[in-house]
Motif scaffolding. Sequence first.
Motif, PDB file in Angstrom:
ATOM      1  N   ASP A   1      -2.623   1.466   4.884  1.00  0.00           N
ATOM      2  CA  ASP A   1      -1.682   2.532   5.212  1.00  0.00           C
ATOM      3  C   ASP A   1      -2.464   3.704   5.785  1.00  0.00           C
ATOM      4  OD1 ASP A   1       0.241   4.613   5.269  1.00  0.00           O
ATOM      5  OD2 ASP A   1       1.325   3.699   3.595  1.00  0.00           O
TER       6      ASP A   1
ATOM      7  N   GLN B   1       5.398   7.422  -0.711  1.00  0.00           N
ATOM      8  CA  GLN B   1       5.581   6.022  -1.093  1.00  0.00           C
ATOM      9  C   GLN B   1       4.441   5.526  -1.961  1.00  0.00           C
ATOM     10  OE1 GLN B   1       5.832   4.051   2.673  1.00  0.00           O
ATOM     11  NE2 GLN B   1       8.023   4.420   2.904  1.00  0.00           N
TER      12      GLN B   1
ATOM     13  N   ALA C   1       6.255   5.641  -5.537  1.00  0.00           N
ATOM     14  CA  ALA C   1       6.837   4.303  -5.666  1.00  0.00           C
ATOM     15  C   ALA C   1       5.819   3.234  -6.055  1.00  0.00           C
ATOM     16  CB  ALA C   1       7.551   3.921  -4.370  1.00  0.00           C
ATOM     17  N   TRP C   2       4.768   3.084  -5.263  1.00  0.00           N
ATOM     18  CA  TRP C   2       3.820   2.001  -5.502  1.00  0.00           C
ATOM     19  C   TRP C   2       2.999   2.194  -6.774  1.00  0.00           C
ATOM     20  CZ3 TRP C   2       4.132  -2.615  -3.655  1.00  0.00           C
ATOM     21  CH2 TRP C   2       4.740  -2.838  -2.418  1.00  0.00           C
TER      22      TRP C   2
ATOM     23  N   GLN D   1       7.276  -1.736   2.848  1.00  0.00           N
ATOM     24  CA  GLN D   1       7.107  -0.291   2.756  1.00  0.00           C
ATOM     25  C   GLN D   1       7.107   0.191   1.317  1.00  0.00           C
ATOM     26  OE1 GLN D   1       6.377   1.770   5.458  1.00  0.00           O
ATOM     27  NE2 GLN D   1       6.042  -0.315   6.154  1.00  0.00           N
ATOM     28  N   VAL D   2       8.082  -0.271   0.557  1.00  0.00           N
ATOM     29  CA  VAL D   2       8.221   0.120  -0.845  1.00  0.00           C
ATOM     30  C   VAL D   2       8.395  -1.138  -1.686  1.00  0.00           C
ATOM     31  CG1 VAL D   2       9.137   2.439  -0.388  1.00  0.00           C
ATOM     32  CG2 VAL D   2      10.713   0.523  -0.566  1.00  0.00           C
TER      33      VAL D   2
END
Length: 157
Positions: free
Chosen positions: A8, A15, A19-20, A144-145
């Motif tokens: 990334d 994200q 999220a990750w 992405q997520v």
Amino acid sequence: MIKLMRIDYRLIHGQVAMAWTSAIGANCLLVANDAVSKDSMRITTLKLARPAGCKLVIKSVEDSITALNSGVTDPYNLFIIVESVEDAYRLAKGYRNIRSINFGGAKPQKDCTRKLSVTTPVSERDMQLLKELVNEGIEIEIRQVPGDEKINVSKLL
């Protein structure tokens, strides 16, 4: 233990930080990139973006390989973030326990010959490196997520 390795170009952002990191249970982020490891401004910015309660380590790719091979990272639930396909390739070649890579986003490139997805433009060189990793049995997926469906890069090459 490596929980996830992600390509990334934005490195640590919403994200990644929210999220990750929580989805995979990471307690340590390893940013592996030669230029970033020497850039005090980017290091400061990444430190500010680091999720609370999560250790942040920023190393060159070679120093990251050395640390991974030495076992010093073993006690951590490690989330490795690299900026480019080239960084991911070098890391995977230098540390053979990487068996999967999440491809989250690539910087728009002048020599982009193809887009694997909206966020993953790649050059001919990137394509060669990805193919080699896939041929070595490394799963490369675009997501992405965490809740997104995996897109297997081997089907796109």
